[in-house]
Design an enzyme around this catalytic site. Sequence first.
Site: not given
Length: 680
Positions: A7-8, A99, A101, A312, A314
């Site tokens: 993702e990043k 991520d 989610d 993580y 979130r």
Amino acid sequence: MKLVVAEKPSMARAIRDVVGREYEVTNALGHILELARPDDYLPDSVPVSPKTGRKIWRDEDLPIIPKVWKQIPKKETKDQLKKIGDLLKKADLVVNAGDPDREGQLLIDEILEHFGYRGRVERVWLSALDRVSVEKAFRKLEDNRKYRSLRDAAMGRSQADWLVGMNCTRAASGSSGPVYSIGRVQTPTLALVVRRDRAIDNFIPRDYFEVLAHVRHEKGAFEARWKPASTEGTGFDEEGRLTDRRLAEDIATRGKGNGRISHFEKKEQKKSAPLPYSLSALQKAASSRYGLSANEVLKICQSLYEKKITTYPRTDCRYLPEEQWGDAARILESLSIPADLRKNVDPVCRHAAWNTAKVTAHHAIVPTGESPGVLSGPERKLFDMIAASFVALFLPEHRYFAVSLAVDMNGETWTATGRREIDPGWTALQSPEADPEDPEESASLPDLRVGDPATGLGGSVIAKQTRPPSRFTDGTLIEAMSNIHKFILDPDAKKTLKETSGIGTEATRAGILETLVKREYVLRKGKQILSTEKGRALVGFLEATLPDLVDPATTARWEDSLADVAEGKRSVDAFVDGIAGLVRSHTKTLLAKEKGQLASGRGCSSGPPCPQCRQTTASLKTAKGTAYFRCPSGHGPWWEDDGKIGNKWKPAGGKKAPKSGFAKRPGRVFRESRTGRRSR
């Protein structure tokens, strides 16, 4: 070639350090693609504004409901998107490393769909980025198709937000004047703040009294509070508080004389350490303790996660999977624990937090066992909070005696409660403030026996006043969004939403709050969050036109529908079609308003408190300009009499009440009584 798309960049680096010999690793930069703007769906015949270079806003173009949704690359990420596309041409296998989610799932899936990738795709679920966690995750790769419904829920959320935001904002704002942004989540969140501020503004303090007796026993002195036999009748308010000073002073005279102990109980109580933090729980605690905003907490937690030292962030879960319990000793060894407490740490202790059945998509935020190294001040504060919550799980229970007693004297009953410490247990490390639901008082009471004589030395009257509800802070507003059932009046809806719903998600709530600040709907004053005149005007206007848009129950139910999509119980098309139907209706209603009504404040300004429920009324005008007031809950209307509530409108000759824009069945709203308690 086997390709991992993270993702990043920070996630890509962590993955490369572990599996870089086996996989080619690249990364996105967050969302590289975004939904197209309304201009991409409007016909070329729509004029373009010379100032903005975009097509002008016209009522006749609303609502804008795309038949086929378009996604376009963000300008600032085009180069990275091309790089990923070139690698996909060579890849036989792709691993989605978004991520863990629904947004992370969509973020990578939409890139694969953009390039039409048809090879095999697997999913890695990374709850932490330390070496041990990454190695475990890559040994458990799954078919990416298993998470299709999760991707659908993220896309449905994005499209629903677009439909509500783009259409309702344009319909409410018009082609000129200030822009009044309306959002699926931001607007009911704003309404929470506005209604709380109204309740405080309209709050009228009420006097009440408590009566204490100063009691002496041979084993010690203590204070006992008068307990009335009944709170019915004159002298008491609807909450059972004593409001008659003369009665209070009369009762106080009975606090002197001979009495006897009629009840004494001492029970040993044990209290386990609180569950480890979810994001919202950590945001609330950090806001209270350090004054950090919700967004600051999220950013710091993301940084700790990317440094591989916490899991993580979130997450809405406060439980941990049982299969990770075996890592506890290693993690505890890595943490700095005071020497006098380390001897009490029991690595084989199994706290109730270890419960796989209660773990959702993510588990609670805990340390990974990696050395934290050098951290900034705020990072150190949050890491220490997370570490302390984990260590507390392995410390002894907090043990104390809960004491209660009653004294009969002069025909009245006087009671006292207290607590006597036995073993502080985990509270020696983690302040009891982390466990606020403690009903016991801290007063120390002597050991007594039923029948013991006691002497009243005299009574005293303590004058008190009811207090208004507290202003929202970052922490309490995030908590309110998470526990929206507390602000719903309908008992059936309250029961349902208590089990399932909130406004927004752990990943989005902090951002929603920052959006409200940025758009000048709310402002921060110290720790407090206050609504602005602009915010109040918008909420008042919508209460008078479209109560659903400010009703938190509506948004919470939409979140439930998205959860059904994520679980494969509902199709994303059915969800989005339902939102589109509502938007068509809402847009029609908003376009029917008088032009400039919101910007000028006509039809939406605040009026005096409703005579029936004390909620702030909306000041409205009929088509002929006659002013009147109406409550969002449907009370009234009342004609205006020199700025005050006048006579209630009464039907005569079959005439209808003035049209105010209120729905016939207004949305449920949160209001607070003059005593500061929620009421229906």
